[in-house]
Design an enzyme around this catalytic site. Structure first.
Site, short mmCIF file in Angstrom:
data_model
loop_
_atom_site.label_atom_id
_atom_site.label_comp_id
_atom_site.label_asym_id
_atom_site.label_seq_id
_atom_site.Cartn_x
_atom_site.Cartn_y
_atom_site.Cartn_z
N ASP A 104 35.64 34.97 40.56
CA ASP A 104 36.57 33.68 40.57
C ASP A 104 36.20 32.80 42.07
O ASP A 104 36.75 31.69 42.27
CB ASP A 104 38.01 34.06 40.65
N LYS A 143 44.65 29.36 41.10
CA LYS A 143 44.08 28.89 39.66
C LYS A 143 45.05 29.44 38.59
O LYS A 143 45.47 30.62 38.77
CB LYS A 143 42.67 29.24 39.45
#
Ligand code: ATP
Length: 308
Positions: free
Chosen positions: A146, A13
């Site tokens: 995350d 990401k």
């Protein structure tokens, strides 16, 4: 049981925005972030084995260009995820976890979290647990901030520690260029430096940027480039001053925007399109300030079973 193994592909990401609030009493920082999953992938393969040693219930194998710094013991987030899943669902079989890594290690692209996400999705498939995406994201949030996004993918807003996700209305596909560093940065060290740099300052609650959300809704890459913003960038650059030079070089070569990814040290540049991204790769590589430069696009889907 039908399957002997399951392979899950899981993306890295980039944080298009990372707004960091004051430190909370539990030591974490309240954040508001906009995540985008990008096409740098790790493949996580879980295979049932007939290992009988209780201490060796999970064996971890890493395939990577630079495997140093990646633990193969209980501290690997993939192992942590397997232990949690086994405890929750009362599972018993011995397991080999093989991770083929392309996401940079300690690079601010959630590589470890991606591997935890991969294990959760793989074990759901391997043992036919029938979990929903939301249930898997909830389990992921017990491992790290995350992990839920690594399962969800796409483009999403993260609040709390980043684990409370809301899908973001985003259109278009974006071309990214990532300048990788061979030495990672520790996320806690970068947050610590951020606190130090902010000493004595009044820090307001984290906010998602309206101009960034507008750029995403209208698929406006130029506006998105201008709106990229990371509150951890000054701290990452303070620890690793070379990052400023990399950012300057990328912007001089016409990137629409440049940002340290998460806690760094990966630097992300937004390009106009794939051709422009290729030009940027050539320019950054020949500048001599970056060793390894890769292209990727986003958004891409989250953790997905690709083989079983
Ligand atoms: P984030 O962006 O979520 O802060 P990161 O991408 O900066 O994370 P990771 O690649 O997750 O960092 O690695 C951070 C540290 O976590 C590594 O230095 C390593 O010691 C440890 N680690 C634990 N499990 C893993 C894993 N599966 N892959 C890589 N590193 C791992």
């Amino acid at each position: 049981m039908a399957d002997h193994y399951v392979t899950v592909r899981v993306p890295g990401k980039v944080n298009l925005q990372l707004s960091v609030g004051p430190k909370r009493s539990d030591g974490f920082h309240e954040i508001a972030t906009v995540f985008q999953a990008v096409s740098l992938f790790d493949d996580v393969k879980v295979t049932l084995t007939d290992e009988t040693d209780r201490d060796q219930r999970f064996s971890i194998e890493i395939k990577a260009d630079h495997p140093h710094g990646i633990p193969t013991d209980k501290s690997n987030l993939a192992y942590v995820a397997a232990e949690l899943m086994y405890k929750k669902f009362d599972l018993d079989d011995a397991l080999n976890i093989s991770i083929n890594k392309s996401i940079p290690v300690a690079g601010g692209m959630a590589g470890g979290s991606a591997n935890a996400a991969g294990v959760i999705v793989a074990l759901d498939a391997l043992f036919s647990l029938g979990l929903s995406r939301t249930e898997m994201e909830e389990i992921g949030s017990e491992i790290g901030s995350d992990v839920p996004f690594s399962i969800a993918g796409g483009t999403a807003i993260g609040t709390g520690r980043g684990e409370q996700l809301t899908p973001a209305l985003a259109r278009g596909s974006y071309s990214w260029v990532f300048a990788l560093s061979s030495n990672g940065l520790s996320t806690p060290a970068v947050y610590g430096e951020c606190d130090r740099l902010r000493e004595g300052m009044e820090i307001s609650s984290p906010q998602v940027s309206e101009s960034l959300m507008h750029a995403l809704r209208s698929a406006d890459a130029k506006a998105l480039g201008k709106a990229l913003q990371n509150d951890l960038q000054p701290a990452a650059c303070s620890i690793r001053p070379a990052l400023r030079l990399i950012l300057d070089v990328g912007m001089d070569y016409g990137a629409l925007g440049g940002i340290v990814s998460g806690s760094g040290p990966t630097v992300a540049f937004l390009a106009e399109d794939e051709d422009h991204a290729l030009d940027l790769v050539v320019a950054l590589t020949s500048s001599g300030v970056v060793g390894n430069v890769v292209r990727a696009s986003g958004p891409v889907v989250g953790a997905t079973v690709i083989d079983r």
